[in-house]
Design an enzyme around this catalytic site. Sequence first.
Site, PDB file in Angstrom:
ATOM      1  N   ALA A  47      -5.358  -4.532  -0.334  1.00 57.68           N
ATOM      2  CA  ALA A  47      -6.809  -4.648  -0.462  1.00 57.68           C
ATOM      3  C   ALA A  47      -7.515  -4.164   0.799  1.00 57.68           C
ATOM      4  CB  ALA A  47      -7.190  -6.100  -0.761  1.00 57.68           C
ATOM      5  N   GLY A  48      -6.888  -4.346   1.944  1.00 57.30           N
ATOM      6  CA  GLY A  48      -7.505  -3.939   3.206  1.00 57.30           C
ATOM      7  C   GLY A  48      -8.443  -5.016   3.730  1.00 57.30           C
ATOM      8  N   SER A  76      -4.282 -10.331  -2.459  1.00 60.79           N
ATOM      9  CA  SER A  76      -4.310 -11.401  -1.456  1.00 60.79           C
ATOM     10  C   SER A  76      -3.535 -12.581  -2.030  1.00 60.79           C
ATOM     11  CB  SER A  76      -5.748 -11.809  -1.129  1.00 60.79           C
ATOM     12  OG  SER A  76      -6.337 -12.488  -2.239  1.00 60.79           O
ATOM     13  N   HIS A 128       6.555  -9.195   1.513  1.00 58.97           N
ATOM     14  CA  HIS A 128       5.905  -8.237   2.413  1.00 58.97           C
ATOM     15  C   HIS A 128       6.294  -8.582   3.845  1.00 58.97           C
ATOM     16  CE1 HIS A 128       2.035  -6.972   4.692  1.00 58.97           C
ATOM     17  NE2 HIS A 128       2.868  -5.940   4.633  1.00 58.97           N
ATOM     18  N   HIS A 163      -2.397   0.642   0.628  1.00 57.84           N
ATOM     19  CA  HIS A 163      -1.235  -0.255   0.759  1.00 57.84           C
ATOM     20  C   HIS A 163      -1.600  -1.697   0.469  1.00 57.84           C
ATOM     21  CE1 HIS A 163      -2.804  -1.842   4.480  1.00 57.84           C
ATOM     22  NE2 HIS A 163      -1.665  -2.383   4.863  1.00 57.84           N
ATOM     23  N   VAL A 221       6.143 -14.229   1.230  1.00 54.66           N
ATOM     24  CA  VAL A 221       7.079 -14.205   0.096  1.00 54.66           C
ATOM     25  C   VAL A 221       6.426 -15.038  -0.997  1.00 54.66           C
ATOM     26  CG1 VAL A 221       9.374 -14.735  -0.763  1.00 54.66           C
ATOM     27  CG2 VAL A 221       9.090 -14.018   1.619  1.00 54.66           C
ATOM     28  N   GLU A 222       6.332 -14.457  -2.192  1.00 56.87           N
ATOM     29  CA  GLU A 222       5.624 -15.120  -3.288  1.00 56.87           C
ATOM     30  C   GLU A 222       6.490 -15.148  -4.545  1.00 56.87           C
ATOM     31  OE1 GLU A 222       1.160 -13.441  -2.091  1.00 56.87           O
ATOM     32  OE2 GLU A 222       2.208 -12.592  -3.831  1.00 56.87           O
TER      33      GLU A 222
END
Length: 468
Positions: free
Chosen positions: A397-398, A373, A256, A395, A230-231
């Site tokens: 950066a991977g 990120s 997320h 979905h 959570v940001e």
Amino acid sequence: MGKHKLNIKDLSPISFPSEVAKSLALNLMNRHFKHTPNDEKLALITKVLADPDAYITHDTLSLLAHKLISKSVLETFKTYELDDEPKHFDIFGSKHIEVNAVQQMELAMRLPIAVKGALMPDAHQGYGLPIGGVLATKNAVIPYGVGMDIGCRMALSILDVPASYVEHHAYEIKQALGDHTHFGNDGGLDTRQEHPVLDHPDFQQTDLLRRLHGKAARQLGSSGSGNHFVELGIIEVGDDNTLGIESGAYAAILSHSGSRSLGANIAQHYTDIAMNKCRLPREAKHLAWLTLDTEEGQAYWLSMNLAGEYAKACHDQIHKNLCNALGAGIVKRVENHHNFAWKETLADGNEYIVHRKGATPAAKGVFGIIPGSMTAPGYVVSGLGNELSLNSAAHGAGRKMSRFKAKNSITMSSLKKLLQSEKVTLIGGSTEEAPAAYKDIELIMHNQTTLVNIEGKFHPRIVRMAKD
């Protein structure tokens, strides 16, 4: 009281469906019930054998319950062979995708039920389907093609306060994140959460869902571990955005996470059933499917959709609680699943089950979120409806580095220096999720210009994650 250890002879009066189940029962009893008298251990084993469904969510006996349930459907299994060659699938950003992810997708495209497929630019190896794999099937759903964290999703709330709010109220934000979020595989928020999803009638449709309801209520509004976060940050929206809001820089909440224990238990339960009803060669066993004209297939589909609703409810509570604590309102909300399966009609006019394992829905005009990120920006996007990608996009950066490798090659001191240089505050977190463990989000976005339009750019400022 001393230890009471069972041996294999003690189990001889009990009839087990297999030697594997007998050995598992013995190991579980001696490992987790060391101080329980042997007669009580034997009575407990007998209860699990008589009604394994009742123990499917037990902390320790669920392993035995799953094994017994799987065994009970063996008599109805069907064996399938893989096609000799994989069906065609399009790859976006192939130069930056590891070979084993492509090979994993090739294996999925050899399934007799596979019709169409695509691999997103953030793809990397996963379980079942690769992360970033999109697979369309006819009338069949693959539980592991959806994944263990059913309905794992992104949610963004653009707030009615300016970007400067984040810097000027950093203390209050950190306090709110500490008080109103919870991370980890167990536990939940201190205050019981209320949401209409807890009264959803589908919780009463199967024995499994009825048993999972209590824990779902306790975990509502919480987040998992790993890359869940959570940001609070800043989102920049340009003049040409189609979000329906004025251009400018706003404070925003980005989260997320997925469906917690509810989704994990559903995934494990129906994966066990699928793997025993649909027998595949060893290398493809986790791609076992359930057809939607069977009782098990319908039960999974109902349960999967309920888990998706529950995941959304968790984000609802996170954003509601933080907004209440900060005294902020929401100007615009954008959210999307990226571990799910949908019934969709594609360009050929046929309806398929489209699995997106770590991929964002990107049909024409559909909004989504692609995070970077803890220091890299994330993007709000609108889909272009590219049929070659099955209306999908990346979905995130991977990963370019496994969690194990990241933990053993990135130091906490180097992570702290990076965070300081990027003016990002991290609460919790670990080197497993360090920015260096991820691909370059700008490169990912460059490789999907035919899949999405960029509507806004989000910059993380205060980030909360699980400690490990």
